[in-house]
Scaffold this active site. Structure first.
Site, PDB file in Angstrom:
ATOM      1  N   ASN A  13       0.873  -1.182   0.000  1.00  0.00           N
ATOM      2  CA  ASN A  13       0.000   0.000   0.000  1.00  0.00           C
ATOM      3  C   ASN A  13       0.906   1.228   0.000  1.00  0.00           C
ATOM      4  O   ASN A  13       1.475   1.578   1.024  1.00  0.00           O
ATOM      5  CB  ASN A  13      -0.891  -0.036   1.249  1.00  0.00           C
ATOM      6  CG  ASN A  13      -1.733   1.214   1.393  1.00  0.00           C
ATOM      7  OD1 ASN A  13      -1.799   2.035   0.482  1.00  0.00           O
ATOM      8  ND2 ASN A  13      -2.394   1.352   2.535  1.00  0.00           N
ATOM      9  N   TRP A  14       1.012   1.844  -1.178  1.00  0.00           N
ATOM     10  CA  TRP A  14       1.933   2.987  -1.313  1.00  0.00           C
ATOM     11  C   TRP A  14       1.339   4.272  -0.750  1.00  0.00           C
ATOM     12  O   TRP A  14       2.023   5.301  -0.729  1.00  0.00           O
ATOM     13  CB  TRP A  14       2.332   3.175  -2.778  1.00  0.00           C
ATOM     14  CG  TRP A  14       3.326   2.170  -3.271  1.00  0.00           C
ATOM     15  CD1 TRP A  14       3.916   1.155  -2.555  1.00  0.00           C
ATOM     16  CD2 TRP A  14       3.876   2.090  -4.595  1.00  0.00           C
ATOM     17  NE1 TRP A  14       4.774   0.449  -3.359  1.00  0.00           N
ATOM     18  CE2 TRP A  14       4.771   1.008  -4.617  1.00  0.00           C
ATOM     19  CE3 TRP A  14       3.678   2.819  -5.768  1.00  0.00           C
ATOM     20  CZ2 TRP A  14       5.480   0.642  -5.759  1.00  0.00           C
ATOM     21  CZ3 TRP A  14       4.370   2.463  -6.911  1.00  0.00           C
ATOM     22  CH2 TRP A  14       5.271   1.391  -6.902  1.00  0.00           C
ATOM     23  N   LYS A  15       0.063   4.249  -0.387  1.00  0.00           N
ATOM     24  CA  LYS A  15      -0.595   5.435   0.191  1.00  0.00           C
ATOM     25  C   LYS A  15      -0.372   6.645  -0.730  1.00  0.00           C
ATOM     26  O   LYS A  15      -0.371   6.488  -1.948  1.00  0.00           O
ATOM     27  CB  LYS A  15      -0.101   5.656   1.621  1.00  0.00           C
ATOM     28  CG  LYS A  15      -0.280   4.397   2.468  1.00  0.00           C
ATOM     29  CD  LYS A  15      -0.099   4.628   3.931  1.00  0.00           C
ATOM     30  CE  LYS A  15      -0.277   3.308   4.662  1.00  0.00           C
ATOM     31  NZ  LYS A  15      -0.245   3.451   6.110  1.00  0.00           N
ATOM     32  N   HIS A  99      -9.708   1.183   4.522  1.00  0.00           N
ATOM     33  CA  HIS A  99      -8.466   1.413   5.266  1.00  0.00           C
ATOM     34  C   HIS A  99      -8.735   2.401   6.401  1.00  0.00           C
ATOM     35  O   HIS A  99      -9.511   3.349   6.241  1.00  0.00           O
ATOM     36  CB  HIS A  99      -7.385   1.949   4.319  1.00  0.00           C
ATOM     37  CG  HIS A  99      -6.040   1.959   4.946  1.00  0.00           C
ATOM     38  ND1 HIS A  99      -5.648   2.926   5.846  1.00  0.00           N
ATOM     39  CD2 HIS A  99      -5.000   1.090   4.857  1.00  0.00           C
ATOM     40  CE1 HIS A  99      -4.422   2.650   6.260  1.00  0.00           C
ATOM     41  NE2 HIS A  99      -4.008   1.539   5.678  1.00  0.00           N
ATOM     42  N   GLU A 101      -7.125   4.810   7.500  1.00  0.00           N
ATOM     43  CA  GLU A 101      -6.853   6.226   7.196  1.00  0.00           C
ATOM     44  C   GLU A 101      -8.024   6.853   6.460  1.00  0.00           C
ATOM     45  O   GLU A 101      -8.298   8.045   6.621  1.00  0.00           O
ATOM     46  CB  GLU A 101      -5.541   6.342   6.393  1.00  0.00           C
ATOM     47  CG  GLU A 101      -4.341   6.084   7.306  1.00  0.00           C
ATOM     48  CD  GLU A 101      -3.096   5.563   6.623  1.00  0.00           C
ATOM     49  OE1 GLU A 101      -3.017   5.560   5.378  1.00  0.00           O
ATOM     50  OE2 GLU A 101      -2.183   5.127   7.357  1.00  0.00           O
ATOM     51  N   GLU A 173      -5.682  -4.881  10.547  1.00  0.00           N
ATOM     52  CA  GLU A 173      -4.699  -3.821  10.759  1.00  0.00           C
ATOM     53  C   GLU A 173      -5.061  -3.044  12.024  1.00  0.00           C
ATOM     54  O   GLU A 173      -5.889  -2.111  11.960  1.00  0.00           O
ATOM     55  CB  GLU A 173      -4.695  -2.846   9.576  1.00  0.00           C
ATOM     56  CG  GLU A 173      -4.312  -3.484   8.262  1.00  0.00           C
ATOM     57  CD  GLU A 173      -3.714  -2.456   7.307  1.00  0.00           C
ATOM     58  OE1 GLU A 173      -2.582  -2.685   6.866  1.00  0.00           O
ATOM     59  OE2 GLU A 173      -4.351  -1.440   7.036  1.00  0.00           O
ATOM     60  N   GLY A 179       2.057   2.547  10.833  1.00  0.00           N
ATOM     61  CA  GLY A 179       3.003   3.650  10.710  1.00  0.00           C
ATOM     62  C   GLY A 179       3.675   4.047  12.016  1.00  0.00           C
ATOM     63  O   GLY A 179       4.300   5.098  12.108  1.00  0.00           O
ATOM     64  N   SER A 219       3.054  -1.742  10.439  1.00  0.00           N
ATOM     65  CA  SER A 219       4.502  -1.702  10.674  1.00  0.00           C
ATOM     66  C   SER A 219       5.210  -3.005  10.317  1.00  0.00           C
ATOM     67  O   SER A 219       6.195  -3.380  10.959  1.00  0.00           O
ATOM     68  CB  SER A 219       4.798  -1.306  12.133  1.00  0.00           C
ATOM     69  OG  SER A 219       4.323  -0.004  12.390  1.00  0.00           O
ATOM     70  N   GLY A 240       2.746  -1.030   4.378  1.00  0.00           N
ATOM     71  CA  GLY A 240       2.716   0.390   4.035  1.00  0.00           C
ATOM     72  C   GLY A 240       4.119   0.929   3.825  1.00  0.00           C
ATOM     73  O   GLY A 240       4.722   0.750   2.769  1.00  0.00           O
ATOM     74  N   GLY A 241       4.664   1.572   4.843  1.00  0.00           N
ATOM     75  CA  GLY A 241       5.955   2.259   4.725  1.00  0.00           C
ATOM     76  C   GLY A 241       7.052   1.407   4.098  1.00  0.00           C
ATOM     77  O   GLY A 241       7.771   1.872   3.206  1.00  0.00           O
TER      78      GLY A 241
HETATM   79  P1  PGA Z   1       2.501   0.560   7.699  1.00  0.00           P
HETATM   80  O1  PGA Z   1       1.061   0.702   7.004  1.00  0.00           O
HETATM   81  O2  PGA Z   1       3.109  -0.723   7.207  1.00  0.00           O
HETATM   82  O3  PGA Z   1       3.253   1.780   7.270  1.00  0.00           O
HETATM   83  O4  PGA Z   1       2.266   0.509   9.188  1.00  0.00           O
HETATM   84  C1  PGA Z   1       0.246  -0.419   6.808  1.00  0.00           C
HETATM   85  C2  PGA Z   1      -1.057  -0.004   6.191  1.00  0.00           C
HETATM   86  O5  PGA Z   1      -1.565   1.076   6.536  1.00  0.00           O
HETATM   87  O6  PGA Z   1      -1.624  -0.710   5.333  1.00  0.00           O
END
Ligand code: PGA
Length: 267
Positions: A13-15, A99, A101, A173, A179, A219, A240-241
């Site tokens: 997930n590149w956000k 998600h 977010e 999640e 994050g 994470s 994500g990150g």
């Molecule tokens: P993260 O994000 O790996 O940066 O914690 C995961 C996600 O939001 O899908």
């Protein structure tokens, strides 16, 4: 009962990272460094970078899947700035839904996520439905109640058999792990995966939800992935990150591949 074989999946997930100018190169690098038997790989760039990622991956003749990070709940209309499921045809074959977010920043409710799910399935997109509790909910011992409510709210109106055919994936999640550099424990994530399948069983999913892959997200790094893949209830990760770093993705997919081989997954 023989447990149905589930895919091992690593989804990136590149956000809100990458431009069309740099997304193709990043996708190429990840695709080239993550060729591992038995692991289904998916890259979810921003909408505007979907075409660039598609072009880069087709040059490589890669089987990496491409996903969107959201889709609108209506088919079309006066929704400025939104993207419908039909618009994703040819650009994406997966979609992340619900998600945390988006729940936080766009006020997405379980009911709305359910409507998006219906649109995604109708359009032939494979949904990755995200669920997970906030820190205060876990501290109050409410994590299972929260995730059960999220699943019932989003999935309650859809036909379970149809969702199985559509290849539904659930991503657990915990919001406090996203994050933050702080992960859930493998054992806690497995407990939640079991709770997720119990809810799927209540909702009437065939095989009591045993055919639905459950990913862990929050994470995840190449150093943290083993703890989750060691749990038979967990089928991979939503990253994500770390998914913006080819080295990290290479490590994560390689570790997932060891599990896939041990489980006999064909990917
Ligand atoms: P993260 O994000 O790996 O940066 O914690 C995961 C996600 O939001 O899908």
């Amino acid at each position: 009962m023989i447990r149905p074989m589930r895919d091992v999946i690593v989804a990136a997930n590149w956000k809100m990272h990458t431009t069309p100018a740099d997304a193709g190169e990043l996708a190429r690098s990840i695709a080239a460094r993550t060729r591992v038997a038995g692991v289904t790989r998916v890259i979810c760039p921003p909408f505007v970078s979907l075409a660039a990622v598609g072009a880069a991956l087709s040059e490589l003749d890669s089987d990496v899947g491409i996903g969107a990070q959201n889709v609108h709940h209506e088919l079309q209309g006066a929704y400025t700035g939104e993207v419908s499921a039909a618009m994703l045809a040819g650009l994406a074959s997966w979609v992340i839904l619900g998600h945390s977010e988006r729940r936080r920043d766009a006020g997405e409710t379980d009911e709305l996520v359910g409507r998006k799910l219906g649109r995604a399935v109708d359009a032939g997109l494979r949904p990755i439905l995200c669920v997970g509790e906030q820190l205060h909910e876990r501290e109050a011992g409410q994590e299972r109640v929260v995730v059960r409510r999220q699943l019932r709210g989003a999935l309650g109106e859809c036909d379970p058999d149809r969702l199985v055919v559509a290849g539904l994936v659930i991503a657990y999640e915990p919001v406090w792990a996203i994050g933050t550099g702080r992960t859930a424990s493998g054992a806690d994530a497995a407990t939640m995966a079991t709770a997720i399948r119990e809810t799927l069983a209540e909702l009437g999913f065939p095989d009591r939800g045993e055919s639905i892959p459950v990913l862990y997200g929050g994470s995840v790094t190449s150093a943290a992935i083993d703890e989750f893949m060691a749990e038979p209830a967990i089928d991979g990760a939503l990253v994500g990150g770390a998914s913006l770093k080819p080295d990290e993705m290479a490590g994560i997919v390689a570790r997932a591949g060891v599990t896939a081989a041990a489980r006999g997954s064909t990917g």
